[in-house]
Design a protein around this motif. Structure first.
Motif, PDB file in Angstrom:
ATOM      1  N   THR A 106     -15.411 -12.284 -22.132  1.00  0.00           N
ATOM      2  CA  THR A 106     -16.865 -12.380 -22.240  1.00  0.00           C
ATOM      3  C   THR A 106     -17.545 -11.618 -21.116  1.00  0.00           C
ATOM      4  O   THR A 106     -18.500 -10.864 -21.346  1.00  0.00           O
ATOM      5  N   ALA A 107     -17.073 -11.813 -19.898  1.00  0.00           N
ATOM      6  CA  ALA A 107     -17.714 -11.174 -18.748  1.00  0.00           C
ATOM      7  C   ALA A 107     -17.586  -9.661 -18.783  1.00  0.00           C
ATOM      8  O   ALA A 107     -18.545  -8.943 -18.488  1.00  0.00           O
ATOM      9  N   ILE A 108     -16.418  -9.159 -19.180  1.00  0.00           N
ATOM     10  CA  ILE A 108     -16.151  -7.721 -19.071  1.00  0.00           C
ATOM     11  C   ILE A 108     -16.517  -6.953 -20.333  1.00  0.00           C
ATOM     12  O   ILE A 108     -17.083  -5.854 -20.276  1.00  0.00           O
ATOM     13  N   LEU A 109     -16.203  -7.539 -21.508  1.00  0.00           N
ATOM     14  CA  LEU A 109     -16.407  -6.811 -22.764  1.00  0.00           C
ATOM     15  C   LEU A 109     -17.514  -7.399 -23.628  1.00  0.00           C
ATOM     16  O   LEU A 109     -17.709  -6.949 -24.752  1.00  0.00           O
ATOM     17  N   SER A 110     -18.201  -8.409 -23.156  1.00  0.00           N
ATOM     18  CA  SER A 110     -19.369  -9.030 -23.805  1.00  0.00           C
ATOM     19  C   SER A 110     -18.981 -10.181 -24.721  1.00  0.00           C
ATOM     20  O   SER A 110     -17.840 -10.295 -25.176  1.00  0.00           O
ATOM     21  N   LEU A 111     -19.952 -11.032 -24.989  1.00  0.00           N
ATOM     22  CA  LEU A 111     -19.726 -12.213 -25.817  1.00  0.00           C
ATOM     23  C   LEU A 111     -19.340 -11.848 -27.248  1.00  0.00           C
ATOM     24  O   LEU A 111     -18.635 -12.603 -27.926  1.00  0.00           O
ATOM     25  N   ASP A 112     -19.776 -10.700 -27.742  1.00  0.00           N
ATOM     26  CA  ASP A 112     -19.415 -10.296 -29.102  1.00  0.00           C
ATOM     27  C   ASP A 112     -17.904 -10.092 -29.221  1.00  0.00           C
ATOM     28  O   ASP A 112     -17.303 -10.424 -30.246  1.00  0.00           O
ATOM     29  N   ALA A 113     -17.285  -9.553 -28.181  1.00  0.00           N
ATOM     30  CA  ALA A 113     -15.834  -9.360 -28.199  1.00  0.00           C
ATOM     31  C   ALA A 113     -15.119 -10.707 -28.262  1.00  0.00           C
ATOM     32  O   ALA A 113     -14.108 -10.853 -28.956  1.00  0.00           O
ATOM     33  N   LEU A 149     -22.649 -14.994 -17.992  1.00  0.00           N
ATOM     34  CA  LEU A 149     -23.618 -14.901 -16.898  1.00  0.00           C
ATOM     35  C   LEU A 149     -23.268 -13.840 -15.855  1.00  0.00           C
ATOM     36  O   LEU A 149     -24.135 -13.392 -15.122  1.00  0.00           O
ATOM     37  N   LEU A 150     -22.013 -13.436 -15.780  1.00  0.00           N
ATOM     38  CA  LEU A 150     -21.527 -12.745 -14.593  1.00  0.00           C
ATOM     39  C   LEU A 150     -22.033 -11.321 -14.409  1.00  0.00           C
ATOM     40  O   LEU A 150     -22.529 -10.962 -13.343  1.00  0.00           O
ATOM     41  N   LEU A 151     -21.886 -10.479 -15.434  1.00  0.00           N
ATOM     42  CA  LEU A 151     -22.181  -9.050 -15.279  1.00  0.00           C
ATOM     43  C   LEU A 151     -23.317  -8.621 -16.210  1.00  0.00           C
ATOM     44  O   LEU A 151     -23.534  -9.231 -17.261  1.00  0.00           O
ATOM     45  N   PRO A 152     -24.022  -7.562 -15.868  1.00  0.00           N
ATOM     46  CA  PRO A 152     -25.065  -7.067 -16.772  1.00  0.00           C
ATOM     47  C   PRO A 152     -24.538  -6.716 -18.163  1.00  0.00           C
ATOM     48  O   PRO A 152     -25.283  -6.781 -19.137  1.00  0.00           O
ATOM     49  N   VAL A 153     -23.256  -6.354 -18.271  1.00  0.00           N
ATOM     50  CA  VAL A 153     -22.696  -5.934 -19.560  1.00  0.00           C
ATOM     51  C   VAL A 153     -22.263  -7.106 -20.428  1.00  0.00           C
ATOM     52  O   VAL A 153     -21.877  -6.914 -21.582  1.00  0.00           O
ATOM     53  N   SER A 154     -22.285  -8.322 -19.890  1.00  0.00           N
ATOM     54  CA  SER A 154     -21.703  -9.457 -20.602  1.00  0.00           C
ATOM     55  C   SER A 154     -22.504  -9.898 -21.815  1.00  0.00           C
ATOM     56  O   SER A 154     -21.965 -10.544 -22.715  1.00  0.00           O
ATOM     57  N   ASN A 155     -23.769  -9.587 -21.852  1.00  0.00           N
ATOM     58  CA  ASN A 155     -24.648 -10.078 -22.916  1.00  0.00           C
ATOM     59  C   ASN A 155     -25.874  -9.157 -22.984  1.00  0.00           C
ATOM     60  O   ASN A 155     -26.300  -8.626 -21.955  1.00  0.00           O
ATOM     61  N   MET A 176     -24.715 -13.902  -9.498  1.00  0.00           N
ATOM     62  CA  MET A 176     -24.342 -14.720 -10.648  1.00  0.00           C
ATOM     63  C   MET A 176     -22.915 -15.256 -10.573  1.00  0.00           C
ATOM     64  O   MET A 176     -22.485 -15.983 -11.477  1.00  0.00           O
ATOM     65  N   THR A 177     -22.177 -14.936  -9.506  1.00  0.00           N
ATOM     66  CA  THR A 177     -20.797 -15.422  -9.408  1.00  0.00           C
ATOM     67  C   THR A 177     -20.730 -16.940  -9.304  1.00  0.00           C
ATOM     68  O   THR A 177     -19.955 -17.589 -10.028  1.00  0.00           O
ATOM     69  N   LEU A 178     -21.502 -17.537  -8.409  1.00  0.00           N
ATOM     70  CA  LEU A 178     -21.495 -18.996  -8.284  1.00  0.00           C
ATOM     71  C   LEU A 178     -21.960 -19.684  -9.564  1.00  0.00           C
ATOM     72  O   LEU A 178     -21.308 -20.637 -10.016  1.00  0.00           O
ATOM     73  N   PRO A 179     -23.076 -19.267 -10.181  1.00  0.00           N
ATOM     74  CA  PRO A 179     -23.460 -19.874 -11.460  1.00  0.00           C
ATOM     75  C   PRO A 179     -22.381 -19.734 -12.530  1.00  0.00           C
ATOM     76  O   PRO A 179     -22.142 -20.667 -13.303  1.00  0.00           O
ATOM     77  N   TRP A 180     -21.732 -18.578 -12.573  1.00  0.00           N
ATOM     78  CA  TRP A 180     -20.677 -18.329 -13.564  1.00  0.00           C
ATOM     79  C   TRP A 180     -19.496 -19.273 -13.369  1.00  0.00           C
ATOM     80  O   TRP A 180     -19.033 -19.919 -14.312  1.00  0.00           O
ATOM     81  N   ILE A 181     -19.024 -19.389 -12.134  1.00  0.00           N
ATOM     82  CA  ILE A 181     -17.897 -20.276 -11.846  1.00  0.00           C
ATOM     83  C   ILE A 181     -18.265 -21.726 -12.136  1.00  0.00           C
ATOM     84  O   ILE A 181     -17.491 -22.476 -12.759  1.00  0.00           O
ATOM     85  N   ALA A 182     -19.461 -22.140 -11.700  1.00  0.00           N
ATOM     86  CA  ALA A 182     -19.898 -23.525 -11.920  1.00  0.00           C
ATOM     87  C   ALA A 182     -19.977 -23.842 -13.404  1.00  0.00           C
ATOM     88  O   ALA A 182     -19.538 -24.918 -13.850  1.00  0.00           O
ATOM     89  N   ALA A 183     -20.534 -22.921 -14.189  1.00  0.00           N
ATOM     90  CA  ALA A 183     -20.662 -23.149 -15.627  1.00  0.00           C
ATOM     91  C   ALA A 183     -19.296 -23.292 -16.291  1.00  0.00           C
ATOM     92  O   ALA A 183     -19.082 -24.191 -17.121  1.00  0.00           O
ATOM     93  N   ILE A 184     -18.357 -22.435 -15.922  1.00  0.00           N
ATOM     94  CA  ILE A 184     -17.023 -22.466 -16.542  1.00  0.00           C
ATOM     95  C   ILE A 184     -16.279 -23.743 -16.167  1.00  0.00           C
ATOM     96  O   ILE A 184     -15.667 -24.397 -17.033  1.00  0.00           O
ATOM     97  N   VAL A 185     -16.327 -24.135 -14.904  1.00  0.00           N
ATOM     98  CA  VAL A 185     -15.605 -25.327 -14.453  1.00  0.00           C
ATOM     99  C   VAL A 185     -16.153 -26.579 -15.129  1.00  0.00           C
ATOM    100  O   VAL A 185     -15.390 -27.414 -15.649  1.00  0.00           O
TER     101      VAL A 185
END
Length: 411
Positions: A106-113, A149-155, A176-185
């Motif tokens: 999701t973070a690297i290739l987007s949610l569509d992938a 949430l992590l990268l501009p390319v993710s969504n 967005m690293t802290l929000p991303w980690i918190a959301a996943i955990v």
């Protein structure tokens, strides 16, 4: 009168996108033409809106092609092998692996992938093991939204927020690293608790694990493309150039090896969806010009404190579940851009995590439902019940992560 017409046009576009997605580009085009002809907006304003969205849409197109080429090169097949190997530790380990791979894809290739390419692999693994697919399928559904949430390319919403926030690629990713980690955990802990009964089922049969064949060239291109995003951003160029370079390298190689065709690459561009996004921007701009902007300004909190950021994210999440997250971000970004990057990123948290509440929240949700229909009976009621338990807590955790970054480092 102009506001009523604009709202009706927006409602028609969203209804078509949710119920008849194959017609969404046509209906959006007709709706954009209607608001222009009726005087709800002007040709000049429409052209300006399209020009502003064009670089974002071009970036999205390149990433869509890159994801499809990664699939053609066997990257997702390798992910399936990793999941199968994880079953030796039981379903809990399988869920952990699904979470890790889904978050990365999701973070690297987007949610569509994640929805289109990874979810079928997850379902096939669960089917081969004869274990309940629900925990793992819902993991891909929720992470397609909350792990974007992590990268501009993710969504696509990230690309829009990236433009509005005025941050570099690396600064955006750091914030967005802290929000991303918190959301996943938090998402992992809640889904593991909700599906504890399903996860207790032991695999009924062993799955034949094929040798792990990681497409090293493809993986290297993806890594270099990510580095290119950062470099182009630092040099003042659009990261779309890095995405285009990565897609070209993989595309030329795949064509030479006959792993893909030009028609397949063109299909992966999803041109109707790109047209839909541009025309939707025109319709939303018309709604904003005719009264919604002043109304929403009364609702959006001011400030950069924790309560203000929570309020902004909550409004964004609720609006996403009323009108879908893409129109929601188009509505809210112009209203909060003047308040600074923190407010923009709070909107992003709301429109990315909020859609896990209901199917209406994002088009990705509906696409996921069509993908899992064979293996999982994910009705509106069940999806929403799971969303009610998870979404508020994940949203709060992500906003706390953003607030912590703002307090410690600043934006």
């Amino acid at each position: 009168m102009a506001l009523t017409l604009s709202v009706a046009a927006l409602a028609a576009v969203l209804a078509c996108a949710l119920l008849r997605p194959r017609l969404q580009a046509i209906v959006a085009g007709l709706a954009a033409a209607l608001v222009i002809v009726a005087g709800a907006t002007t040709w000049r304003a429409a052209v300006g809106e399209i020009s502003e969205l064009a670089p974002v849409v071009a970036f999205l197109a390149a990433v869509l092609v890159l994801a499809r080429l990664c699939d053609d090169e066997g990257l997702f097949r390798a992910a399936g092998t990793l999941m199968a190997r994880a079953t030796s530790g039981g379903q809990s380990r399988l869920l952990t692996t699904v979470f890790a791979i889904s978050a990365a894809v999701t973070a690297i290739l987007s949610l569509d992938a994640t929805v289109i390419l990874l979810t079928p692999v997850v379902l096939a693994t669960a089917r081969a093991l004869a274990v309940p697919a629900r925990p793992h399928a819902y993991a891909t559904a929720h992470l397609a939204n909350s792990a974007s949430l992590l990268l501009p390319v993710s969504n696509l919403t990230n690309l829009l927020a990236f433009s509005a926030a005025g941050l570099s690629f690396l600064h955006f990713a750091a914030a967005m690293t802290l929000p991303w980690i918190a959301a996943i955990v938090v998402e992992f802990l809640l889904l593991r608790w909700l599906f504890a009964k399903d996860l207790a089922t032991e695999p009924q049969r062993a799955v034949s694990v094929e040798p792990l064949d990681v497409p090293k060239f493809t993986l290297a291109v993806v890594v270099l493309t990510l580095a290119g995003f950062a470099v182009t951003s630092l040099l003042g160029f659009s990261p779309a150039w890095a995405a285009l370079a990565g897609a070209l390298v993989l595309g030329v190689r795949a064509l030479a090896d006959r792993r893909t065709t030009m028609s397949r690459i063109v299909v992966s561009l999803d041109i109707p969806f790109l047209i839909f996004v541009l025309c939707l921007g025109v319709v939303v701009d018309a709604v904003m010009r005719n009264g919604l902007e002043s109304a929403m300004q009364q609702v959006i909190p001011d400030g950069h404190g924790l309560l203000a950021l929570l309020g902004i994210a909550a409004v964004a999440a609720l609006l996403s579940n009323v009108v879908n997250n893409l129109p929601a971000v188009l509505v809210l970004l112009p209203l909060v851009a003047g308040s600074g990057p923190a407010a923009v990123l709070a909107v992003l948290i709301g429109v990315n995590i909020g859609p896990n509440l209901t199917y209406v929240g994002s088009l990705a949700n509906l696409l996921w439902r069509s993908v899992v229909r064979r293996d999982v009976k994910a009705g509106f009621g069940e999806f929403s019940r799971i969303g009610v338990v998870t979404t508020p807590l994940v949203l709060v955790a992500a906003v706390l992560g953003l607030w912590t970054y703002v307090r410690l480092i600043g934006l």
